[in-house]
Design a protein around this motif. Structure first.
Motif, PDB file in Angstrom:
ATOM      1  N   GLU A 111      10.120   1.080  -1.384  1.00  0.00           N
ATOM      2  CA  GLU A 111       8.830   1.681  -1.061  1.00  0.00           C
ATOM      3  C   GLU A 111       8.056   0.845  -0.042  1.00  0.00           C
ATOM      4  N   TRP A 112       8.007  -0.460  -0.251  1.00  0.00           N
ATOM      5  CA  TRP A 112       7.277  -1.346   0.667  1.00  0.00           C
ATOM      6  C   TRP A 112       7.907  -1.283   2.054  1.00  0.00           C
ATOM      7  N   ARG A 113       9.219  -1.369   2.124  1.00  0.00           N
ATOM      8  CA  ARG A 113       9.917  -1.348   3.413  1.00  0.00           C
ATOM      9  C   ARG A 113       9.689  -0.033   4.145  1.00  0.00           C
ATOM     10  N   GLN A 114       9.827   1.080   3.454  1.00  0.00           N
ATOM     11  CA  GLN A 114       9.695   2.383   4.096  1.00  0.00           C
ATOM     12  C   GLN A 114       8.261   2.647   4.550  1.00  0.00           C
ATOM     13  N   THR A 115       7.287   2.248   3.734  1.00  0.00           N
ATOM     14  CA  THR A 115       5.884   2.467   4.092  1.00  0.00           C
ATOM     15  C   THR A 115       5.519   1.719   5.368  1.00  0.00           C
ATOM     16  N   ASN A 116       5.959   0.479   5.483  1.00  0.00           N
ATOM     17  CA  ASN A 116       5.613  -0.310   6.659  1.00  0.00           C
ATOM     18  C   ASN A 116       6.439   0.050   7.878  1.00  0.00           C
ATOM     19  N   ARG A 117       7.649   0.547   7.673  1.00  0.00           N
ATOM     20  CA  ARG A 117       8.425   1.037   8.813  1.00  0.00           C
ATOM     21  C   ARG A 117       7.720   2.236   9.449  1.00  0.00           C
ATOM     22  N   ARG A 118       7.135   3.108   8.612  1.00  0.00           N
ATOM     23  CA  ARG A 118       6.392   4.265   9.139  1.00  0.00           C
ATOM     24  C   ARG A 118       5.083   3.802   9.778  1.00  0.00           C
ATOM     25  N   LEU A 119       4.419   2.827   9.175  1.00  0.00           N
ATOM     26  CA  LEU A 119       3.132   2.356   9.697  1.00  0.00           C
ATOM     27  C   LEU A 119       3.267   1.741  11.074  1.00  0.00           C
ATOM     28  N   ILE A 120       4.290   0.909  11.280  1.00  0.00           N
ATOM     29  CA  ILE A 120       4.435   0.232  12.563  1.00  0.00           C
ATOM     30  C   ILE A 120       4.779   1.218  13.678  1.00  0.00           C
ATOM     31  N   ASP A 121       5.245   2.422  13.289  1.00  0.00           N
ATOM     32  CA  ASP A 121       5.679   3.410  14.269  1.00  0.00           C
ATOM     33  C   ASP A 121       4.773   4.643  14.277  1.00  0.00           C
ATOM     34  N   CYS A 122       3.478   4.449  13.951  1.00  0.00           N
ATOM     35  CA  CYS A 122       2.537   5.558  13.997  1.00  0.00           C
ATOM     36  C   CYS A 122       1.270   5.131  14.725  1.00  0.00           C
ATOM     37  N   LYS A 123       0.358   6.069  14.889  1.00  0.00           N
ATOM     38  CA  LYS A 123      -0.844   5.801  15.660  1.00  0.00           C
ATOM     39  C   LYS A 123      -2.025   5.343  14.805  1.00  0.00           C
ATOM     40  N   GLU A 124      -1.809   5.215  13.487  1.00  0.00           N
ATOM     41  CA  GLU A 124      -2.858   4.730  12.600  1.00  0.00           C
ATOM     42  C   GLU A 124      -2.922   3.203  12.629  1.00  0.00           C
ATOM     43  N   VAL A 125      -4.070   2.635  12.239  1.00  0.00           N
ATOM     44  CA  VAL A 125      -4.243   1.186  12.206  1.00  0.00           C
ATOM     45  C   VAL A 125      -3.813   0.610  10.876  1.00  0.00           C
ATOM     46  N   ASN A 126      -4.147   1.288   9.768  1.00  0.00           N
ATOM     47  CA  ASN A 126      -3.753   0.776   8.463  1.00  0.00           C
ATOM     48  C   ASN A 126      -3.514   1.912   7.494  1.00  0.00           C
ATOM     49  N   VAL A 127      -2.977   1.573   6.342  1.00  0.00           N
ATOM     50  CA  VAL A 127      -2.691   2.579   5.326  1.00  0.00           C
ATOM     51  C   VAL A 127      -2.966   1.969   3.957  1.00  0.00           C
ATOM     52  N   THR A 128      -3.483   2.752   3.048  1.00  0.00           N
ATOM     53  CA  THR A 128      -3.766   2.293   1.698  1.00  0.00           C
ATOM     54  C   THR A 128      -2.722   2.858   0.743  1.00  0.00           C
ATOM     55  N   CYS A 129      -2.160   1.999  -0.085  1.00  0.00           N
ATOM     56  CA  CYS A 129      -1.166   2.428  -1.061  1.00  0.00           C
ATOM     57  C   CYS A 129      -1.648   2.039  -2.447  1.00  0.00           C
ATOM     58  N   THR A 130      -1.602   2.945  -3.405  1.00  0.00           N
ATOM     59  CA  THR A 130      -2.053   2.654  -4.759  1.00  0.00           C
ATOM     60  C   THR A 130      -0.862   2.595  -5.698  1.00  0.00           C
ATOM     61  N   VAL A 190      -3.181  -1.538  -2.375  1.00  0.00           N
ATOM     62  CA  VAL A 190      -2.568  -2.405  -1.374  1.00  0.00           C
ATOM     63  C   VAL A 190      -2.903  -1.846   0.000  1.00  0.00           C
ATOM     64  N   PHE A 191      -3.550  -2.663   0.819  1.00  0.00           N
ATOM     65  CA  PHE A 191      -3.934  -2.271   2.172  1.00  0.00           C
ATOM     66  C   PHE A 191      -3.005  -2.972   3.162  1.00  0.00           C
ATOM     67  N   PHE A 192      -2.278  -2.195   3.943  1.00  0.00           N
ATOM     68  CA  PHE A 192      -1.447  -2.751   5.005  1.00  0.00           C
ATOM     69  C   PHE A 192      -2.164  -2.583   6.333  1.00  0.00           C
ATOM     70  N   ASP A 193      -2.168  -3.637   7.128  1.00  0.00           N
ATOM     71  CA  ASP A 193      -2.877  -3.640   8.406  1.00  0.00           C
ATOM     72  C   ASP A 193      -1.915  -4.082   9.502  1.00  0.00           C
ATOM     73  N   ARG A 194      -1.730  -3.225  10.502  1.00  0.00           N
ATOM     74  CA  ARG A 194      -0.800  -3.547  11.585  1.00  0.00           C
ATOM     75  C   ARG A 194      -1.521  -4.003  12.859  1.00  0.00           C
ATOM     76  N   LEU A 195      -2.819  -4.238  12.768  1.00  0.00           N
ATOM     77  CA  LEU A 195      -3.612  -4.515  13.956  1.00  0.00           C
ATOM     78  C   LEU A 195      -3.081  -5.720  14.733  1.00  0.00           C
ATOM     79  N   GLU A 196      -2.589  -6.735  14.022  1.00  0.00           N
ATOM     80  CA  GLU A 196      -2.073  -7.941  14.672  1.00  0.00           C
ATOM     81  C   GLU A 196      -0.552  -7.971  14.730  1.00  0.00           C
ATOM     82  N   ALA A 197       0.088  -6.884  14.325  1.00  0.00           N
ATOM     83  CA  ALA A 197       1.548  -6.874  14.233  1.00  0.00           C
ATOM     84  C   ALA A 197       2.198  -6.566  15.572  1.00  0.00           C
TER      85      ALA A 197
END
Length: 398
Positions: free
Chosen positions: A330-349, A360-367
């Motif tokens: 789940e963690w791997r798939q969620t962040n693979r989608r996040l790094i390849d989308c136009k959103e800045v962050n995503v919240t996962c409960t 859990v808040f993932f932030d790709r702003l500095e990635a």
């Protein structure tokens, strides 16, 4: 053999060592990893590999490894050494170990006792010293990644246990006991300054590793803020692990798996079920990426390109159970989608039945992300790697 001996006496000649950290569940048809082990042990027709196990329960796996090395992947020879505690102090066994060009350690860190046999009470046995001499003299050593470092070895528990209970023994609300336990003596000591884990994305062990690091990083001699988690049927092949370690990710022919990297140096540690963990930096590397384990710098496979500006998805997709051991990766798939989308962050409960619940808040702003279709794959499977994603973990207020 005489040429190797000659090199050893020449001043200034570096002998390359090889360490293969395997994430568990290695498949017989994973030609990339099996072939690499044979090559690092001297190559087809030369490699002579000792397959070491500590429990009769691993006998079938050991026999299969011998067959794979010789019949399928071209090693000159391979044979089994089955250890009991008395054997690890045997000079005869140690001398036999030194005759090999490579060593394959058969062990699953939560099912076997290879660390206890080879390093009783935290002291290297004669046989472990012999295995280390094989590597230091230019040979190959491979095994389950979780037991191979000098830092703590996690024996039990999952990410929910780690988040709610930490590494201190407690009772859950149901009355059942869920300890997250680690060995303070450390592992076998083939790689320094990292806590290692295996079966990683597949069993949702991200928070387990993070919390283990937070709770053990100040231990004398073996404490470290840095961790590596290797996915199943995947390996991190490390050159020069004793001096300037650089790891390369090897996977099955077509795979989304990889290696997780985290450093909790800047993360405050709390031992509470209501703790908040702010901006944990983590990275994930996929097939053919290399990582300098001294500096932390990464070099991506030459066929991968920057993702920034070329994102494929409009939105990220939050997970409903980010720490799940039941729903793999789940963690791997969620962040693979996040790094390849136009959103800045995503919240996962996390919807675990364990109280309290967490967000859990993932932030790709500095990635920084790199990705591409896997070469020569008719299905055009896309893999993505990234550095410096941030995770913040907070309890949900009632």
């Amino acid at each position: 053999m005489y040429f190797v001996a000659f090199l050893l006496i020449l001043p200034g000649v570096a002998i390359a060592q090889s360490l293969v950290l395997i994430g568990g569940n290695l498949k017989d048809d994973n030609a990339g990893i099996w072939t690499t082990m044979v090559e690092k042990a001297g190559g087809p027709g030369i490699a002579n590999i000792g397959v070491i196990l500590a429990s009769p329960k691993n006998g079938a796996e050991g026999a299969k490894a011998v067959d794979n090395f010789v019949r399928i992947y071209g090693a000159k020879a391979a044979s089994i050494i089955s250890l009991e505690k008395a054997d690890s102090s045997s000079q005869e066994v140690a001398d036999r170990v030194r005759s090999y060009t490579g060593i394959f350690l058969v062990d699953d860190s939560e099912k076997s006792n290879l660390v206890n046999v080879l390093r009783p009470s935290g002291v290297d046995s004669l046989v472990l010293k012999a295995i280390k001499s094989v590597m230091s003299n230019g040979g190959m050593v491979a095994g389950n990644s979780a037991i191979m470092g000098n830092s703590v070895v996690t024996h039990s528990g999952d990410s929910i246990n780690a988040l709610v209970q930490g590494t201190k023994y407690q009772r859950s609300f149901s009355g059942k006991q869920f300890p997250l336990a680690y060995c303070k003596h450390g592992g076998l000591g083939f790689l320094n300054n990292y806590v290692l884990d295996s079966h990683f994305s597949d069993q949702g062990r991200e928070m387990r590793l993070i919390r283990t690091l937070l709770d053990s990083r100040d231990l004398p001699y073996i404490g470290t803020p840095k961790g590596l988690g290797v996915d199943e049927n995947t390996a991190l092949v490390i050159s020069n692990p004793l001096s300037k370690p650089v790891g390369k990710v090897i996977t099955a022919e077509v795979s989304l798996s990889g290696v997780f990297f985290v450093d909790v140096s800047t993360v405050p540690a709390e031992s509470s079920s209501t703790a908040t963990y702010e901006k944990i930096p983590f990275s994930f590397f996929t097939v053919n990426d290399t990582i300098d384990l001294t500096s932390g710098e990464a070099t991506y496979a030459s066929w991968k390109i920057p993702i920034a500006g070329e994102e494929w998805f409009e939105d990220a997709i939050p997970s409903s159970d980010i720490f799940s051991a039941e729903t793999p990766s789940e963690w791997r798939q969620t962040n693979r989608r996040l790094i390849d989308c136009k959103e800045v962050n995503v919240t996962c409960t996390s919807l675990s039945s364990v109280v309290p619940r967490f967000q859990v808040f993932f932030d790709r702003l500095e990635a920084i992300g790199f990705g591409a279709d896997i070469p020569n794959d008719p299905k055009k499977t896309y893999v993505a790697s990234y550095r410096n994603m941030l995770a913040t973990i907070k309890p949900v207020e009632a």
